[in-house]
Scaffold this motif. Sequence first.
Motif, PDB file in Angstrom:
ATOM      1  N   ASP A  98      59.297  23.678  86.581  1.00 27.42           N
ATOM      2  CA  ASP A  98      59.200  22.411  85.865  1.00 27.42           C
ATOM      3  C   ASP A  98      59.224  22.601  84.355  1.00 27.42           C
ATOM      4  N   TYR A  99      58.685  23.719  83.879  1.00 28.15           N
ATOM      5  CA  TYR A  99      58.629  23.952  82.432  1.00 28.15           C
ATOM      6  C   TYR A  99      58.321  25.416  82.151  1.00 28.15           C
ATOM      7  N   LEU A 100      58.633  25.815  80.922  1.00 31.30           N
ATOM      8  CA  LEU A 100      58.278  27.137  80.418  1.00 31.30           C
ATOM      9  C   LEU A 100      57.469  26.967  79.136  1.00 31.30           C
ATOM     10  N   ILE A 101      56.329  27.634  79.095  1.00 28.61           N
ATOM     11  CA  ILE A 101      55.531  27.703  77.875  1.00 28.61           C
ATOM     12  C   ILE A 101      55.910  28.987  77.142  1.00 28.61           C
ATOM     13  N   GLY A 102      56.261  28.859  75.886  1.00 25.70           N
ATOM     14  CA  GLY A 102      56.538  30.028  75.064  1.00 25.70           C
ATOM     15  C   GLY A 102      55.318  30.363  74.225  1.00 25.70           C
ATOM     16  N   SER A 103      54.855  31.593  74.314  1.00 25.03           N
ATOM     17  CA  SER A 103      53.662  32.020  73.582  1.00 25.03           C
ATOM     18  C   SER A 103      53.932  33.317  72.840  1.00 25.03           C
ATOM     19  N   VAL A 104      53.187  33.506  71.762  1.00 23.75           N
ATOM     20  CA  VAL A 104      53.214  34.767  71.027  1.00 23.75           C
ATOM     21  C   VAL A 104      51.853  35.425  71.167  1.00 23.75           C
ATOM     22  N   HIS A 105      51.833  36.568  71.859  1.00 26.06           N
ATOM     23  CA  HIS A 105      50.609  37.363  72.015  1.00 26.06           C
ATOM     24  C   HIS A 105      50.722  38.721  71.340  1.00 26.06           C
ATOM     25  N   PHE A 106      51.873  39.005  70.749  1.00 21.98           N
ATOM     26  CA  PHE A 106      52.126  40.331  70.188  1.00 21.98           C
ATOM     27  C   PHE A 106      52.747  40.221  68.801  1.00 21.98           C
ATOM     28  N   ILE A 107      52.272  41.043  67.889  1.00 22.95           N
ATOM     29  CA  ILE A 107      52.895  41.233  66.584  1.00 22.95           C
ATOM     30  C   ILE A 107      53.305  42.698  66.517  1.00 22.95           C
ATOM     31  N   GLU A 128      49.457  38.864  55.736  1.00 23.95           N
ATOM     32  CA  GLU A 128      50.743  39.335  56.252  1.00 23.95           C
ATOM     33  C   GLU A 128      50.849  39.137  57.760  1.00 23.95           C
ATOM     34  N   ILE A 129      49.764  39.430  58.496  1.00 22.05           N
ATOM     35  CA  ILE A 129      49.871  39.274  59.951  1.00 22.05           C
ATOM     36  C   ILE A 129      49.886  37.804  60.363  1.00 22.05           C
ATOM     37  N   TRP A 130      49.196  36.959  59.607  1.00 19.30           N
ATOM     38  CA  TRP A 130      49.303  35.526  59.886  1.00 19.30           C
ATOM     39  C   TRP A 130      50.742  35.047  59.672  1.00 19.30           C
ATOM     40  N   GLN A 131      51.376  35.502  58.593  1.00 19.19           N
ATOM     41  CA  GLN A 131      52.749  35.086  58.348  1.00 19.19           C
ATOM     42  C   GLN A 131      53.690  35.652  59.409  1.00 19.19           C
ATOM     43  N   LYS A 132      53.485  36.901  59.797  1.00 22.30           N
ATOM     44  CA  LYS A 132      54.313  37.493  60.856  1.00 22.30           C
ATOM     45  C   LYS A 132      54.162  36.708  62.160  1.00 22.30           C
ATOM     46  N   TYR A 133      52.935  36.302  62.450  1.00 19.30           N
ATOM     47  CA  TYR A 133      52.700  35.531  63.675  1.00 19.30           C
ATOM     48  C   TYR A 133      53.494  34.226  63.649  1.00 19.30           C
ATOM     49  N   PHE A 134      53.370  33.469  62.568  1.00 19.91           N
ATOM     50  CA  PHE A 134      54.065  32.179  62.528  1.00 19.91           C
ATOM     51  C   PHE A 134      55.572  32.348  62.370  1.00 19.91           C
ATOM     52  N   ASN A 135      56.014  33.466  61.806  1.00 24.07           N
ATOM     53  CA  ASN A 135      57.451  33.753  61.821  1.00 24.07           C
ATOM     54  C   ASN A 135      57.945  33.918  63.257  1.00 24.07           C
ATOM     55  N   ALA A 136      57.115  34.575  64.076  1.00 22.88           N
ATOM     56  CA  ALA A 136      57.486  34.743  65.488  1.00 22.88           C
ATOM     57  C   ALA A 136      57.505  33.402  66.217  1.00 22.88           C
ATOM     58  N   ILE A 137      56.554  32.521  65.918  1.00 19.27           N
ATOM     59  CA  ILE A 137      56.563  31.173  66.500  1.00 19.27           C
ATOM     60  C   ILE A 137      57.840  30.439  66.092  1.00 19.27           C
ATOM     61  N   GLU A 138      58.209  30.563  64.828  1.00 22.20           N
ATOM     62  CA  GLU A 138      59.440  29.926  64.346  1.00 22.20           C
ATOM     63  C   GLU A 138      60.659  30.450  65.106  1.00 22.20           C
ATOM     64  N   GLU A 139      60.743  31.756  65.262  1.00 21.50           N
ATOM     65  CA  GLU A 139      61.869  32.361  65.992  1.00 21.50           C
ATOM     66  C   GLU A 139      61.875  31.911  67.452  1.00 21.50           C
ATOM     67  N   MET A 140      60.692  31.811  68.033  1.00 17.30           N
ATOM     68  CA  MET A 140      60.586  31.367  69.421  1.00 17.30           C
ATOM     69  C   MET A 140      61.159  29.960  69.567  1.00 17.30           C
ATOM     70  N   ALA A 141      60.780  29.074  68.653  1.00 12.38           N
ATOM     71  CA  ALA A 141      61.306  27.706  68.707  1.00 12.38           C
ATOM     72  C   ALA A 141      62.824  27.705  68.521  1.00 12.38           C
ATOM     73  N   ASP A 168      50.515  25.887  54.975  1.00 15.71           N
ATOM     74  CA  ASP A 168      51.678  26.431  54.281  1.00 15.71           C
ATOM     75  C   ASP A 168      52.295  27.586  55.073  1.00 15.71           C
ATOM     76  N   ILE A 169      51.433  28.450  55.626  1.00 17.01           N
ATOM     77  CA  ILE A 169      51.913  29.574  56.437  1.00 17.01           C
ATOM     78  C   ILE A 169      52.702  29.062  57.642  1.00 17.01           C
ATOM     79  N   ALA A 170      52.226  27.972  58.237  1.00 19.97           N
ATOM     80  CA  ALA A 170      52.801  27.459  59.487  1.00 19.97           C
ATOM     81  C   ALA A 170      53.922  26.443  59.277  1.00 19.97           C
ATOM     82  N   LYS A 171      54.192  26.091  58.035  1.00 17.08           N
ATOM     83  CA  LYS A 171      55.120  24.988  57.737  1.00 17.08           C
ATOM     84  C   LYS A 171      56.485  25.160  58.398  1.00 17.08           C
TER      85      LYS A 171
END
Length: 259
Positions: A98-107, A128-141, A168-171
């Motif tokens: 029915d659906y797929l949840i995309g998650s980031v658990h790894f940097i 830096e790790i906060w920005q890397k995390y949200f960069n991964a969320i952006e790439e996932m989307a 700002d980090i998550a924008k």
Amino acid sequence: MLVDLHNHTSLCNHADGDINEYIEKAIECNIKYFGFSDHAPMDFDTKYRMSFDDMYKYEKDVLSAKEKYKDKIEVLLGYEVDYLKGYMDDRVLNANVDYLIGSVHFIDEWGFDNPEFIGNYEHQDIDEIWQKYFNAIEEMAQSRLFDIVGHLDLIKVFKYMPNRDINDIAKNALLAIKEADMTIEINVAGLRKPIGEIYPSTSLLVEAKKLDIPITFASDAHKPEQVGLFSDEVLAIAKSIGYSECALYRKRKREFISF
């Protein structure tokens, strides 16, 4: 919660209880649409997820429960998939769910939300790790592979907070989520963790609402007794921000339910 789409089973090797116990607890909590989205298999971090051989059993067991409880609750089938380049598998991405949840658990292959590896924070630049995390969320989307964003700001789990403004980090991640027409879950698991608040923060939810990004709800239960916890609190938060409906998915198609 009328809708609860993120819940686990014992097949992931770090959850307890029988599928029927989760569903019966959901019925007790007056949940109308209850989804299983267990940790999908991949050839990495295999200790904390089902194997590829388990996929058939998982899907069969959930669909059997869907039939068994059809007069009391609608059971939905999904996977929580780790966005980790080089490890995502077509057997999961093309599954009949029915659906797929995309998650980031790894940097950079560091399991930052696993207490086993918490010591690594001491060797990291927190901004830096906060920005890397949200960069991964952006790439996932931007990958357009998934329907729902899992626990949007999971990086805060152990309360290692950045110096920079989080919005700002998550924008850019939020803009990518909007562009991909994904849904954000309000996930209560953070209330059971050191951070002691929902994922995402109310501040990020306000930004999501400004972008008209839809929401859904998630117990993220790893035990039957965690199903439906904090329902009143999360509904109140969602309403206070201006949300009045939440998403559910059938066969990768989104629908909305008013609450």
